[in-house]
Scaffold this motif. Sequence first.
Motif, mmCIF file in Angstrom:
data_model
loop_
_atom_site.group_PDB
_atom_site.id
_atom_site.type_symbol
_atom_site.label_atom_id
_atom_site.label_comp_id
_atom_site.label_asym_id
_atom_site.label_seq_id
_atom_site.Cartn_x
_atom_site.Cartn_y
_atom_site.Cartn_z
ATOM 1 N N ASP A 29 0.807 -1.214 0.000
ATOM 2 C CA ASP A 29 0.000 0.000 0.000
ATOM 3 C C ASP A 29 0.844 1.271 0.000
ATOM 4 N N ARG A 30 2.145 1.123 0.107
ATOM 5 C CA ARG A 30 3.023 2.294 0.111
ATOM 6 C C ARG A 30 3.525 2.640 -1.278
ATOM 7 N N PHE A 31 3.644 1.639 -2.136
ATOM 8 C CA PHE A 31 4.198 1.832 -3.466
ATOM 9 C C PHE A 31 3.246 1.244 -4.501
ATOM 10 N N GLU A 32 3.390 1.688 -5.726
ATOM 11 C CA GLU A 32 2.602 1.146 -6.821
ATOM 12 C C GLU A 32 2.891 -0.351 -6.940
ATOM 13 N N ARG A 33 1.846 -1.171 -6.882
ATOM 14 C CA ARG A 33 2.028 -2.632 -6.929
ATOM 15 C C ARG A 33 2.730 -3.087 -8.208
ATOM 16 N N LYS A 34 2.406 -2.448 -9.314
ATOM 17 C CA LYS A 34 3.045 -2.800 -10.586
ATOM 18 C C LYS A 34 4.569 -2.746 -10.444
ATOM 19 N N TRP A 35 5.071 -1.665 -9.879
ATOM 20 C CA TRP A 35 6.525 -1.503 -9.773
ATOM 21 C C TRP A 35 7.122 -2.416 -8.702
ATOM 22 N N CYS A 36 6.368 -2.710 -7.675
ATOM 23 C CA CYS A 36 6.828 -3.696 -6.686
ATOM 24 C C CYS A 36 6.992 -5.058 -7.362
ATOM 25 N N LEU A 37 6.012 -5.430 -8.181
ATOM 26 C CA LEU A 37 6.091 -6.714 -8.890
ATOM 27 C C LEU A 37 7.262 -6.738 -9.859
ATOM 28 N N VAL A 38 7.494 -5.641 -10.560
ATOM 29 C CA VAL A 38 8.639 -5.563 -11.476
ATOM 30 C C VAL A 38 9.943 -5.729 -10.690
ATOM 31 N N ALA A 39 10.067 -5.015 -9.587
ATOM 32 C CA ALA A 39 11.286 -5.104 -8.772
ATOM 33 C C ALA A 39 11.464 -6.506 -8.193
ATOM 34 N N PHE A 40 10.401 -7.066 -7.622
ATOM 35 C CA PHE A 40 10.489 -8.402 -7.035
ATOM 36 C C PHE A 40 10.845 -9.432 -8.109
ATOM 37 N N GLY A 41 10.212 -9.352 -9.279
ATOM 38 C CA GLY A 41 10.498 -10.299 -10.362
ATOM 39 C C GLY A 41 11.942 -10.217 -10.825
ATOM 40 N N THR A 42 12.478 -9.003 -10.900
ATOM 41 C CA THR A 42 13.877 -8.822 -11.303
ATOM 42 C C THR A 42 14.825 -9.419 -10.266
ATOM 43 N N VAL A 43 14.531 -9.184 -8.994
ATOM 44 C CA VAL A 43 15.374 -9.751 -7.922
ATOM 45 C C VAL A 43 15.302 -11.278 -7.947
ATOM 46 N N GLY A 136 8.785 -11.497 -17.858
ATOM 47 C CA GLY A 136 7.587 -11.113 -17.122
ATOM 48 C C GLY A 136 7.705 -9.720 -16.521
ATOM 49 N N ALA A 137 8.862 -9.413 -15.944
ATOM 50 C CA ALA A 137 9.066 -8.097 -15.325
ATOM 51 C C ALA A 137 9.033 -6.994 -16.383
ATOM 52 N N ILE A 138 9.653 -7.251 -17.527
ATOM 53 C CA ILE A 138 9.682 -6.247 -18.597
ATOM 54 C C ILE A 138 8.289 -6.032 -19.181
ATOM 55 N N VAL A 139 7.572 -7.113 -19.436
ATOM 56 C CA VAL A 139 6.214 -6.994 -19.981
ATOM 57 C C VAL A 139 5.325 -6.229 -19.003
ATOM 58 N N LEU A 140 5.438 -6.535 -17.726
ATOM 59 C CA LEU A 140 4.644 -5.826 -16.720
ATOM 60 C C LEU A 140 5.041 -4.351 -16.663
ATOM 61 N N ALA A 141 6.329 -4.059 -16.734
ATOM 62 C CA ALA A 141 6.787 -2.671 -16.692
ATOM 63 C C ALA A 141 6.252 -1.875 -17.883
ATOM 64 N N VAL A 142 6.225 -2.498 -19.052
ATOM 65 C CA VAL A 142 5.807 -1.794 -20.264
ATOM 66 C C VAL A 142 4.287 -1.726 -20.394
ATOM 67 N N THR A 147 -2.313 0.755 -10.635
ATOM 68 C CA THR A 147 -3.600 0.564 -9.959
ATOM 69 C C THR A 147 -3.675 1.270 -8.611
ATOM 70 N N ARG A 148 -2.595 1.845 -8.160
ATOM 71 C CA ARG A 148 -2.570 2.390 -6.795
ATOM 72 C C ARG A 148 -3.609 3.480 -6.581
ATOM 73 N N ARG A 149 -3.731 4.366 -7.505
ATOM 74 C CA ARG A 149 -4.663 5.481 -7.352
ATOM 75 C C ARG A 149 -5.996 5.223 -8.050
ATOM 76 N N ALA A 150 -6.118 4.081 -8.679
ATOM 77 C CA ALA A 150 -7.366 3.769 -9.387
ATOM 78 C C ALA A 150 -8.459 3.444 -8.373
ATOM 79 N N ARG A 151 -9.646 3.839 -8.701
ATOM 80 C CA ARG A 151 -10.788 3.532 -7.834
ATOM 81 C C ARG A 151 -11.482 2.309 -8.400
ATOM 82 N N MET A 152 -11.921 1.476 -7.532
ATOM 83 C CA MET A 152 -12.679 0.306 -7.976
ATOM 84 C C MET A 152 -14.000 0.787 -8.552
#
Length: 164
Positions: A29-43, A136-142, A147-152
């Motif tokens: 909830d602190r960071f954009e999930r998309k970028w967390c997933l990109v970072a985690f996938g790269t690591v 996967g990380a690159i495809v997600l990044a591009v 979704t962080r600020r998106a409203r359901m």
Amino acid sequence: MIFRPSVFYVALTTVGAPLGCYLASLVTDRFERKWCLVAFGTVIALCGLLYGLTFNPVLIVVFGFLVNLFERGYTALGYAYSPEVFDTRGRSLGTSVSYGLGRLSNAAGPLIVAALYNGHGYQSVFYFIAGSWMVGAIVLAVFGPRTRRARMAQTERQPADVAG
């Protein structure tokens, strides 16, 4: 009782799994999930490659721990991110199809790994897995939406939808 170092190493690496879930809870909830997933996938890609290419027991445990840590964190983040990608009406179908495709890759993965191992040796397996995580990380990044600020989407309740 016979001491098996390999079993001990695996036990040490799995300690990372619950800590990865905790790490995901700290960042989700602190960071954009998309970028967390990109970072985690790269690591995961980098640590997994190093895990597979080292023979030093300490490094095997360290990189195995990190793979477990970030993979479990990735999974937790993915379960939060996936439904956010789809609108309310298509959410169930979208997440079902994406999870179903993931399960198909779990079925195909061992066949690919066996073919790579038999044809090119064990190192090719780790290059393939690391490459898959990087793709996967690159495809997600591009292509992955933020979704962080998106409203359901708000669903309107129709009279027929209300249980009486």
